[in-house]
Design a protein around this motif. Structure first.
Motif, short mmCIF file in Angstrom:
data_model
loop_
_atom_site.label_atom_id
_atom_site.label_comp_id
_atom_site.label_asym_id
_atom_site.label_seq_id
_atom_site.Cartn_x
_atom_site.Cartn_y
_atom_site.Cartn_z
N GLU A 67 0.70 -1.46 -0.15
CA GLU A 67 0.04 0.32 -0.11
C GLU A 67 0.95 1.06 -0.13
N GLU A 68 1.77 1.21 0.60
CA GLU A 68 3.00 2.33 0.53
C GLU A 68 3.53 2.87 -0.19
N LEU A 69 4.21 1.34 -1.00
CA LEU A 69 5.08 1.68 -2.55
C LEU A 69 3.84 2.00 -3.56
N CYS A 70 2.91 1.66 -3.64
CA CYS A 70 1.20 2.41 -4.39
C CYS A 70 1.33 3.86 -4.55
N CYS A 71 1.32 3.68 -2.56
CA CYS A 71 0.97 5.26 -2.31
C CYS A 71 2.08 6.06 -3.33
N ARG A 72 3.76 5.43 -3.16
CA ARG A 72 4.74 6.20 -3.49
C ARG A 72 4.43 6.80 -5.23
N LEU A 73 4.38 5.77 -5.88
CA LEU A 73 4.15 5.05 -7.39
C LEU A 73 2.65 5.90 -7.40
N HIS A 74 1.69 6.51 -6.83
CA HIS A 74 0.68 7.31 -7.32
C HIS A 74 -0.35 6.14 -7.95
N LEU A 75 -0.24 5.03 -7.67
CA LEU A 75 -1.10 3.57 -8.21
C LEU A 75 -2.36 3.87 -7.08
N GLY A 76 -3.73 3.70 -7.98
CA GLY A 76 -4.81 3.96 -6.96
C GLY A 76 -4.84 2.13 -6.20
N PRO A 77 -4.86 2.45 -5.22
CA PRO A 77 -5.50 0.94 -4.43
C PRO A 77 -6.63 -0.06 -5.07
N ARG A 78 -7.37 0.71 -6.17
CA ARG A 78 -8.72 -0.49 -6.65
C ARG A 78 -8.16 -0.76 -7.97
N LEU A 79 -6.79 -0.51 -8.72
CA LEU A 79 -6.73 -1.30 -10.02
C LEU A 79 -6.12 -2.29 -9.56
N SER A 80 -6.83 -3.44 -10.62
CA SER A 80 -7.27 -4.81 -10.69
C SER A 80 -5.53 -4.88 -10.97
N GLY A 81 -4.90 -4.28 -11.10
CA GLY A 81 -3.09 -4.63 -11.67
C GLY A 81 -2.89 -4.72 -10.40
N VAL A 82 -2.70 -4.02 -9.06
CA VAL A 82 -2.10 -3.94 -7.72
C VAL A 82 -2.69 -5.17 -6.60
N ASN A 83 -3.82 -5.62 -6.77
CA ASN A 83 -4.47 -7.31 -6.53
C ASN A 83 -3.06 -8.40 -6.88
N TYR A 84 -3.56 -8.43 -8.20
CA TYR A 84 -2.86 -9.12 -8.40
C TYR A 84 -1.24 -9.56 -8.33
N ALA A 129 0.65 2.80 -15.88
CA ALA A 129 0.48 3.55 -14.96
C ALA A 129 1.75 4.24 -14.10
N ALA A 130 1.94 3.52 -13.94
CA ALA A 130 3.21 3.75 -13.09
C ALA A 130 4.48 4.84 -13.59
N CYS A 131 4.95 4.10 -14.86
CA CYS A 131 5.85 5.06 -15.13
C CYS A 131 5.38 6.38 -16.19
N ALA A 132 4.00 7.01 -15.74
CA ALA A 132 3.13 8.36 -16.65
C ALA A 132 3.22 8.59 -14.93
N ARG A 133 3.50 8.11 -14.42
CA ARG A 133 3.18 9.39 -13.01
C ARG A 133 4.53 10.00 -12.39
N HIS A 134 5.52 9.66 -13.15
CA HIS A 134 7.17 9.88 -13.01
C HIS A 134 7.59 10.07 -11.64
N THR A 135 7.18 9.43 -10.36
CA THR A 135 7.54 9.14 -9.44
C THR A 135 8.62 8.86 -9.14
N PRO A 136 9.45 9.75 -8.17
CA PRO A 136 11.33 9.10 -7.47
C PRO A 136 11.50 7.28 -6.99
N LEU A 137 10.63 6.75 -6.83
CA LEU A 137 10.42 5.56 -7.10
C LEU A 137 10.30 4.59 -8.01
N TYR A 138 9.50 5.10 -8.85
CA TYR A 138 9.82 4.52 -10.44
C TYR A 138 10.79 4.81 -10.64
N ALA A 139 11.62 6.27 -11.08
CA ALA A 139 12.60 6.25 -11.48
C ALA A 139 13.63 5.10 -10.97
N GLN A 140 14.23 5.05 -9.61
CA GLN A 140 14.64 3.88 -8.55
C GLN A 140 14.44 2.88 -9.00
#
Length: 254
Positions: free
Chosen positions: A148-165, A211-222
């Motif tokens: 949950e914390e990592l998805c928040c840092r990636l700006h990914l919503g928890p309801r996305l189907s891919g998050v559950n998988y 989606a994570a790529c489109a958000r341009h977050t520091p964690l994704y760059a890492q």
């Protein structure tokens, strides 16, 4: 691991004299999947009536500032009249040490935890789950919270189907030690019905990476740096799954 059932819910009874606080907790509870408020009340007498009538939550969230009668009265009745019921008490207090001292006679040290007000709502529900859940569910819950914390840092919503998988596959990696299996084998491990195909799982993870790529977050760059890619590149499914898995393993020291 493979094809495990979803995490079981934890039930809680909230007893607090602050009406605004009760409303806040109820609103937050409506958005939770893992904690269910089975009742909310303002006084110890009503709480006792509910429990005497058969309500058996796993966690009792108790305001230490209750008066006429106080929290000690409720706990004493529970100890003497319902000794067979085993539950966890989460004390909510403006003075944690004083609350513990006053209620030590009613609560063995291993059966309660104190939160000092004010505290963030996520902390309250996190403690409810950690202390009320089955022992077998706790490792998976820790992964769930970390993701949950990592998805928040990636700006990914928890309801996305891919998050559950993704969560289920990360559990396979860090709890099931599946680091050496192929990505397709990992997909297969989490399929649990005829309506989810390996292609569907792969597509959902791909959309998550995009989606994570489109958000341009520091964690994704890492994560991109980890695989020698520019920060604006879309990670492959394997790179995203294993990269997040490594992040979870490091944070939880697994």
């Amino acid at each position: 691991m493979g094809k495990e059932k979803p995490l079981s819910k934890v039930t809680a009874l909230l007893v607090d004299r602050d009406a605004a606080y009760r409303r806040t907790v109820q609103r937050f509870a409506d958005e939770q999947d893992l904690v269910e408020l089975c009742a909310v009340t303002a006084d110890a007498v009503r709480a006792w009536e509910l429990l005497e009538a058969g309500l058996r939550p796993q966690v009792l969230v108790l305001d230490t500032a209750l008066q006429d009668p106080d929290a000690g009265w409720l706990l004493a009745r529970l100890r003497h009249e319902l000794p067979e019921w085993h539950f966890w008490v989460l004390l909510c207090s403006v003075n944690g040490l004083a609350a513990e001292t006053a209620l030590q006679a009613f609560l063995p040290p291993e059966t309660y935890y104190t939160l000092v007000k004010p505290y963030p709502m996520p902390d309250l529900f996190d403690q409810i789950y950690r202390n009320g859940c089955r022992t077998a569910d706790l490792p998976r819950y820790r992964v769930h919270r970390c993701l949950e914390e990592l998805c928040c840092r990636l700006h990914l919503g928890p309801r996305l189907s891919g998050v559950n998988y993704l969560e289920r596959m990360v559990c396979e990696l860090v709890l099931g030690d599946a680091w050496q299996v192929s990505t397709e084998q990992l997909y297969d491990r989490i399929t649990d019905n005829d309506y989810v195909t390996l292609t569907g799982i792969a597509s959902a993870i791909r959309r998550l990476a995009e989606a994570a790529c489109a958000r341009h977050t520091p964690l994704y760059a890492q994560l991109c740096e980890r695989y020698g890619k520019p920060a604006d590149a879309v990670l492959s499914n394997t790179e995203l799954i294993w990269g997040i898995g490594e992040q979870v393993r490091q944070r939880l020291q697994l």
